[in-house]
Design a protein around this motif. Structure first.
Motif, short mmCIF file in Angstrom:
data_model
loop_
_atom_site.label_atom_id
_atom_site.label_comp_id
_atom_site.label_asym_id
_atom_site.label_seq_id
_atom_site.Cartn_x
_atom_site.Cartn_y
_atom_site.Cartn_z
N SER A 211 11.92 -4.16 4.95
CA SER A 211 10.91 -4.96 5.63
C SER A 211 11.08 -4.85 7.13
O SER A 211 12.14 -4.51 7.63
CB SER A 211 11.02 -6.45 5.23
OG SER A 211 12.15 -7.05 5.84
N ASP A 212 10.00 -5.17 7.86
CA ASP A 212 10.06 -5.22 9.33
C ASP A 212 11.01 -6.33 9.76
O ASP A 212 11.78 -6.16 10.71
CB ASP A 212 8.67 -5.49 9.92
CG ASP A 212 7.74 -4.31 9.74
OD1 ASP A 212 8.23 -3.16 9.73
OD2 ASP A 212 6.53 -4.52 9.60
N PHE A 213 10.95 -7.48 9.08
CA PHE A 213 11.80 -8.60 9.47
C PHE A 213 13.28 -8.24 9.33
O PHE A 213 14.09 -8.56 10.19
CB PHE A 213 11.47 -9.82 8.61
CG PHE A 213 12.41 -10.97 8.83
CD1 PHE A 213 12.26 -11.79 9.94
CD2 PHE A 213 13.44 -11.23 7.96
CE1 PHE A 213 13.13 -12.84 10.16
CE2 PHE A 213 14.32 -12.27 8.16
CZ PHE A 213 14.15 -13.09 9.27
N ALA B 118 17.66 -15.72 3.55
CA ALA B 118 16.92 -16.53 4.53
C ALA B 118 16.72 -17.97 4.09
O ALA B 118 15.80 -18.65 4.54
CB ALA B 118 15.57 -15.89 4.88
N SER B 119 17.59 -18.48 3.19
CA SER B 119 17.51 -19.89 2.82
C SER B 119 17.86 -20.78 4.02
O SER B 119 18.72 -20.44 4.83
CB SER B 119 18.50 -20.21 1.69
OG SER B 119 18.11 -19.61 0.48
N MET C 138 12.43 -11.58 2.37
CA MET C 138 12.92 -10.41 3.08
C MET C 138 11.82 -9.80 3.94
O MET C 138 12.06 -9.28 5.02
CB MET C 138 13.42 -9.38 2.06
CG MET C 138 14.27 -8.28 2.63
SD MET C 138 14.76 -7.17 1.31
CE MET C 138 15.67 -8.29 0.25
N VAL C 139 10.59 -9.87 3.45
CA VAL C 139 9.45 -9.33 4.19
C VAL C 139 8.99 -10.29 5.28
O VAL C 139 8.70 -9.89 6.41
CB VAL C 139 8.28 -9.04 3.23
CG1 VAL C 139 7.04 -8.60 4.01
CG2 VAL C 139 8.68 -7.95 2.25
N ARG C 140 8.95 -11.57 4.94
CA ARG C 140 8.29 -12.54 5.81
C ARG C 140 9.26 -13.33 6.68
O ARG C 140 8.84 -13.97 7.64
CB ARG C 140 7.45 -13.49 4.96
CG ARG C 140 6.34 -12.71 4.24
CD ARG C 140 5.75 -13.45 3.06
NE ARG C 140 4.77 -12.61 2.39
CZ ARG C 140 4.19 -12.92 1.24
NH1 ARG C 140 4.49 -14.06 0.64
NH2 ARG C 140 3.31 -12.12 0.69
N GLU D 41 13.20 -20.94 11.30
CA GLU D 41 12.83 -20.51 9.96
C GLU D 41 13.42 -19.14 9.61
O GLU D 41 12.96 -18.48 8.69
CB GLU D 41 11.31 -20.47 9.79
CG GLU D 41 10.65 -21.82 9.93
CD GLU D 41 9.16 -21.75 9.71
OE1 GLU D 41 8.64 -20.64 9.48
OE2 GLU D 41 8.52 -22.79 9.77
N GLY D 42 14.41 -18.68 10.36
CA GLY D 42 14.99 -17.38 10.07
C GLY D 42 16.30 -17.50 9.33
O GLY D 42 16.62 -18.52 8.72
#
Length: 761
Positions: free
Chosen positions: A354-356, A491-492, A701-703, A534-535
């Motif tokens: 993913s980009d993120f 990312a929890s 993973m994506v967002r 939120e990361g």
């Protein structure tokens, strides 16, 4: 490669010949074609082939910027002529699409118009004498590409496939006309990698170098790159794509295959239209061309090939210092490490996620990525918590200032997160419980050390916080949500709550009420740990008495009063308290908090199921977009499993102490041992729970956040890439996506059916 002897081209005479040969074509098109076409083309190509290309050029419009003709040649070869308006990266896209259709490019001649001169003073005359304005698009640069191709063994390329190729070539040129280069790369990579997936045997054991010689003398305008290498599937695409990603424009090319070797000649310029004269730039280009050539074959392992190749290019930039404005003088040792066969597929898996993941994770850890990839199989998923804490303290012992300690702690956090997440990403069969426990224990070590450091800082400033009787006031940090349940995922959020024993003042020269001291302690802790909103490793303190309107820290009495039968806690807060547990600070105070948690949550007081179901209905109505599936909140999603287990814990926990666990899987096992759930049903729920947790991680993973958990449409590329990201990597991508959809339907039916049967639809 021998060059044809230069001879002057009589362009006016050639225009007349072509006008006699192509009377149906507008003279303006013929004049523009001959005046601006490369001299080598005019010198070498026969008049009938020029007429064919002119016919194609005459059909070009702003709506149809590409024309293609396919015809038999000899010895099983086909000739593919492509005439189109000129766009950056067009040659790479064309080569990629030809390779994606299973066509081996044996020869190729690529020509580009020169820039248009001044517009004619007089209007152009139609051949019948009527005045006519200059045609739209006539002055635009054009390309003429001539390929000789042979279908690979077992590849069908009949009339149907030929029409499909022509349609797709036209589509990608229209996308380039709309400046949608990334969409073009995504589409070409998608098609190409599906073809390469069926031919993984072509991925060689050792990396064959690409030999490039740069000639800046033979052409007044271009750098001539003379290229020699072993031929591999999609070699020409990989090379042309590498040049495009380095912002190199291919003006003209001659491609020739001799057995297993390719001998190519590219006339190139940079994006400013200049030659490539810098030797360091040339060396970097040769090195990246070699690596991208090989990496192209590793794309079969990437969830999203377009993202993988784009991030690989950025990754090379990071390693070579291009982003820092420096250039390499010699080949970096770090780049040599990624030449091994075993490393490139691993890179493709990570860089294509993913980009993120790239922006917030891999780019920051690029220096550690290669060494870890070499040894990742020997790296453990989970390091014992005591060993983690010792390693962190040893690193902090070398620090002299508060700033250094904060930096060292966050670097340690990022590196350990990187190790855990990388291990989990590369080993799709690694268990979620082990992954969650590794993340949870790392979070506990980081939070415990941060709490210790922040307490020392504030105590030094304001003195030790003391109770009214003069004894030291203890405090405890509690984990809630996924942290409390030892269920952290990718990312929890890290949900925490701070409780201290009681009111009083600090004992320092600058006295401060305990309430203010511990409020500042939480504020300090939030600032100490670095994480984007939120990361990854974002600290969340909203799950506390009175929510965001309440104090950041509460006394034990305040905690007990709020969470009591006569307190202000809503029914859903009683349910949420199932996950609460002490993770750092004073152990005795932690036991007192946990004891009250059990007394309140598992008191045996009636659990109002009507209120709980109303909340669940409102979640579906307010948080689920109509016609879409939200992996967490939709009926049959993750929440149905988690809430069903928690409802059963609330209903039966006062009778069965084994149900008083913050972990969902442990609670499921306990429900079986207490004869509340049949083992078969619990096994189905466990499988569905692990599936949805893996799916949530794939979306995060994506967002990069915990909010957007809508599933992509089933007919989209994003759905296919999601399937590959969570373990449905098949040679037939569509088959993998169909299996993913079937499993999703099955697990959703399990979750929804159990919830409805147990508590009502």
């Amino acid at each position: 490669m021998k060059r044809a002897a230069a001879s002057a081209i009589d362009r006016p005479e050639l225009i007349e010949r072509l006008q006699r040969h192509c009377q149906q074509i507008d003279p303006a098109v013929i004049r523009d074609f001959v005046t601006r076409m490369d001299e080598d083309y005019l010198r070498q190509q026969p008049i009938d082939l020029m007429a064919t290309h002119l016919t194609l050029a005459d059909r070009l419009t702003l709506r149809e910027p590409c024309q293609v003709q396919i015809s038999p040649y000899a010895d099983g070869l086909l000739t593919i002529s492509i005439v189109a308006y000129d766009y950056f990266s067009e040659f790479a896209a064309i080569c990629g699409l030809l390779s994606a259709f299973g066509l081996d490019i044996r020869e190729g001649l690529i020509y580009t118009f020169e820039e248009a001169g001044p517009a004619p003073a007089a209007p152009v005359r139609h051949r019948f004498g009527r005045p006519r304005a200059t045609r739209p698009g006539l002055s635009r640069k054009k390309i003429v590409d001539l390929f000789r191709v042979r279908p690979l063994d077992h590849v069908r390329f009949g009339p149907q496939e030929q029409h499909q190729l022509i349609d797709e070539l036209s589509l990608i040129v229209r996308l380039l006309d709309e400046s949608r280069l990334e969409d073009v790369r995504r589409q070409v990579n998608r098609r190409l990698v599906e073809m390469l997936s069926r031919r993984r045997g072509a991925f060689t054991t050792l990396l064959e170098p690409v030999e490039i010689r740069f000639d800046n003398q033979s052409s007044p305008t271009d750098t001539i790159m003379v290229i020699q290498s072993t031929d591999t599937p999609a070699f020409l695409y990989a090379l042309a794509n590498a040049l495009a990603m380095r912002n190199i424009y291919i003006h003209k090319a001659r491609v020739e295959n001799r057995g297993l070797l390719v001998h190519d000649e590219f006339h190139v310029r940079n994006r400013q239209g200049q030659k490539l004269s810098d030797q360091a730039e040339q060396q970097e280009l040769q090195l990246t061309a070699t690596l991208i050539k090989q990496f192209t074959h590793a794309l079969t392992f990437a969830p999203d090939p377009a993202k993988a190749i784009a991030h690989f290019d950025l990754f090379l930039d990071e390693l070579m210092g291009a982003r820092r404005g420096t250039r390499i003088a010699t080949r970096p040792v770090g780049l040599l490490r990624i030449i091994h066969k075993k490393t490139l597929p691993l890179l493709a898996q990570l860089l294509g996620a993913s980009d993120f993941l790239w922006e917030d994770f891999l780019r920051r850890q690029h220096a550690n990525l290669l060494p870890m990839l070499e040894d990742y199989q020997s790296l453990p998923m989970r390091v014992p918590k005591a060993k983690l804490a010792t390693s962190l303290k040893q690193r902090l012992a070398r620090c002299r200032t508060e700033k250094q300690r904060r930096q060292a702690l966050n670097q340690f956090k990022d590196q350990e997160l990187f190790r855990i997440d990388m291990k989990h990403l590369l080993e799709s069969d690694s268990g979620l419980p082990e992954f969650s426990l590794a993340l949870t224990e790392l979070a506990e070590v980081i939070l415990a050390q941060t709490l210790e450091d922040c307490l020392k800082k504030l105590t030094k400033l304001f003195g030790v916080p003391r109770l009214a009787g003069g004894s030291r006031c203890p405090s405890v940090l509690l984990g809630a949500g996924k942290l409390g349940g030892r269920e952290l995922g990718y990312a929890s959020d890290i949900e925490i709550m701070l409780v201290y024993e009681g009111s009083g003042h600090t004992a320092g020269a600058s006295k401060m009420a305990n309430s203010e001291f511990f409020e500042r302690l939480v504020q300090e802790l939030l600032q100490w740990i670095e994480a984007k909103q939120e990361g990854i490793f974002h600290i969340d303190v909203r799950l506390r008495p009175h929510g965001s309107k309440g104090s950041l820290a509460n006394t034990l009495d305040e905690f007990k009063q709020y969470y009591s039968p006569i307190g202000s806690a809503a029914p859903f807060e009683r349910q949420a308290l199932i996950k609460l547990r002490a993770i750092a600070g004073d152990e005795g105070l932690g036991r007192l908090v946990e004891r009250h948690r059990d007394d309140f949550v598992y008191s045996g007081a009636p659990w109002d199921l009507t209120i709980a179901l109303d909340l669940r209905h409102r979640q579906v109505a307010e948080l689920v977009e109509p016609g879409r599936f939200n992996v967490k909140y939709s009926r049959g999603g993750l929440i149905d499993i988690e809430y069903a287990v928690q409802y059963l814990q609330l209903m039966h926990g006062h009778q069965h102490a084994t149900l008083r666990t913050p972990n969902t899987l442990a609670a499921l096992a306990a429900l079986v041992s207490c004869d509340i759930l049949p083992a078969e049903i619990a096994a189905q729920l466990r499988e569905a729970y692990l599936f949805f947790r893996r799916l949530v991680d794939g979306l995060r993973m994506v967002r990069g956040n915990t909010r957007d958990l809508l599933l992509p449409p089933a007919d989209s590329d994003d759905f296919v890439f999601l399937a590959r990201r969570i373990g449905y990597g098949r040679e037939d991508w569509a088959a993998g996506a169909r299996q993913f959809q079937a499993d999703l339907d099955r697990h959703s039916a399990t979750a929804r059916g159990f919830f409805d049967r147990s508590f009502g639809a």
